[in-house]
Design a protein around this motif. Structure first.
Motif, PDB file in Angstrom:
ATOM      1  N   ILE A  47       0.580  -0.828  -0.187  1.00 38.31           N
ATOM      2  CA  ILE A  47       0.225  -0.460   0.089  1.00 38.31           C
ATOM      3  C   ILE A  47       1.174   1.397   0.086  1.00 38.31           C
ATOM      4  N   ASP A  48       2.001   1.253   1.538  1.00 39.40           N
ATOM      5  CA  ASP A  48       3.073   2.686   0.824  1.00 39.40           C
ATOM      6  C   ASP A  48       3.552   2.436  -0.642  1.00 39.40           C
ATOM      7  N   ASP A  49       3.925   1.185  -1.174  1.00 38.94           N
ATOM      8  CA  ASP A  49       4.206   1.493  -2.029  1.00 38.94           C
ATOM      9  C   ASP A  49       3.669   1.911  -3.459  1.00 38.94           C
ATOM     10  N   VAL A  50       2.104   1.990  -3.733  1.00 29.26           N
ATOM     11  CA  VAL A  50       1.796   2.063  -3.931  1.00 29.26           C
ATOM     12  C   VAL A  50       1.258   3.575  -3.949  1.00 29.26           C
ATOM     13  N   LEU A  51       0.989   3.923  -2.959  1.00 30.53           N
ATOM     14  CA  LEU A  51       1.203   6.026  -2.251  1.00 30.53           C
ATOM     15  C   LEU A  51       2.104   6.775  -2.669  1.00 30.53           C
ATOM     16  N   LEU A  52       2.916   5.918  -2.527  1.00 29.35           N
ATOM     17  CA  LEU A  52       4.296   6.897  -2.081  1.00 29.35           C
ATOM     18  C   LEU A  52       5.489   6.591  -4.616  1.00 29.35           C
ATOM     19  N   ASN A  53       4.863   5.327  -4.738  1.00 31.27           N
ATOM     20  CA  ASN A  53       6.070   4.714  -5.975  1.00 31.27           C
ATOM     21  C   ASN A  53       5.300   4.912  -7.212  1.00 31.27           C
ATOM     22  N   LYS A  54       4.651   4.148  -6.947  1.00 27.30           N
ATOM     23  CA  LYS A  54       3.682   2.874  -8.215  1.00 27.30           C
ATOM     24  C   LYS A  54       3.140   4.181  -8.803  1.00 27.30           C
ATOM     25  N   PRO A  55       2.790   4.164 -10.197  1.00 28.24           N
ATOM     26  CA  PRO A  55       2.364   5.127 -11.240  1.00 28.24           C
ATOM     27  C   PRO A  55       0.747   5.345 -11.131  1.00 28.24           C
ATOM     28  N   LEU A  56       0.088   6.281 -11.033  1.00 24.10           N
ATOM     29  CA  LEU A  56      -0.870   6.667 -10.983  1.00 24.10           C
ATOM     30  C   LEU A  56      -2.348   5.664 -11.367  1.00 24.10           C
TER      31      LEU A  56
END
Length: 186
Positions: free
Chosen positions: A88-97
């Protein structure tokens, strides 16, 4: 088909408690935030047919068994059921929209709640992701972050005021010299 007594891992997808009751089995379970319990397949099946049970299984609890998921009608590409806090943190901070948008459109409700909560905790800097969360869920992340910051400042000020009061109480009273003039002898 899985045997009724087969134990299957079930994980709470949220950061709050989730519980249920299956009266015919005389079972009551409470899952703490993120907790994993091994649950008999028979209990999961009965929960699925209880009022609200299906909503729990499709929104707030993740069944970590491919065969059981298939039996519950959870699609194989529902990857959000496997997400951890780190994901979840990775999606919010690093992954594309687009990854966030897919989760907000197709993910379980528990993951959506976690995305909102973690976006506030992390104070995500991406304005587009904040806007997407607001549009898809109605949660105003900008406002929640502002409220969090204001509360932190108020706590800090309260601590400072408290420290000043404690220092005042701990400071020794100022010493005064009290002199008396001796009485004259007659």
């Amino acid at each position: 088909m899985l045997a009724d007594n087969t134990l299957v891992p079930v994980r709470n997808l949220t950061n709050h408690r989730v519980g249920y009751k299956v009266e015919e089995l005389n079972v009551r379970r409470i899952f703490q935030a993120g907790e994993i319990k091994k649950i008999p397949v028979d209990e999961i099946r009965k929960l699925n047919y209880n009022p609200g049970g299906r909503n729990l299984l499709l929104g707030f609890l993740a069944v970590d068994n491919k065969d059981m998921r298939q039996e519950l009608g959870i699609e194989e590409d529902a990857i959000e059921f496997d997400w951890t806090l780190k994901d979840i943190d990775d999606v919010l901070l690093n992954k594309p929209l687009d990854v966030l948008l897919d989760a907000l459109d197709f993910g379980p409700d528990g993951i959506k709640e976690m995305l909102i909560d973690r976006s506030v905790d992390l104070e995500i800097p991406d304005a587009a992701k904040r806007k997407a969360i607001r549009e898809k869920t109605g949660a105003d992340v900008d406002n929640k972050i502002l409220m969090k910051q204001l509360a932190a400042k108020a706590d800090e000020k309260a601590k400072t005021d408290e420290e000043i009061e404690q220092e005042k109480k701990a400071a020794p009273a100022s010493k005064r010299r009290v002199t008396t003039t001796p009485k004259e002898k007659e």
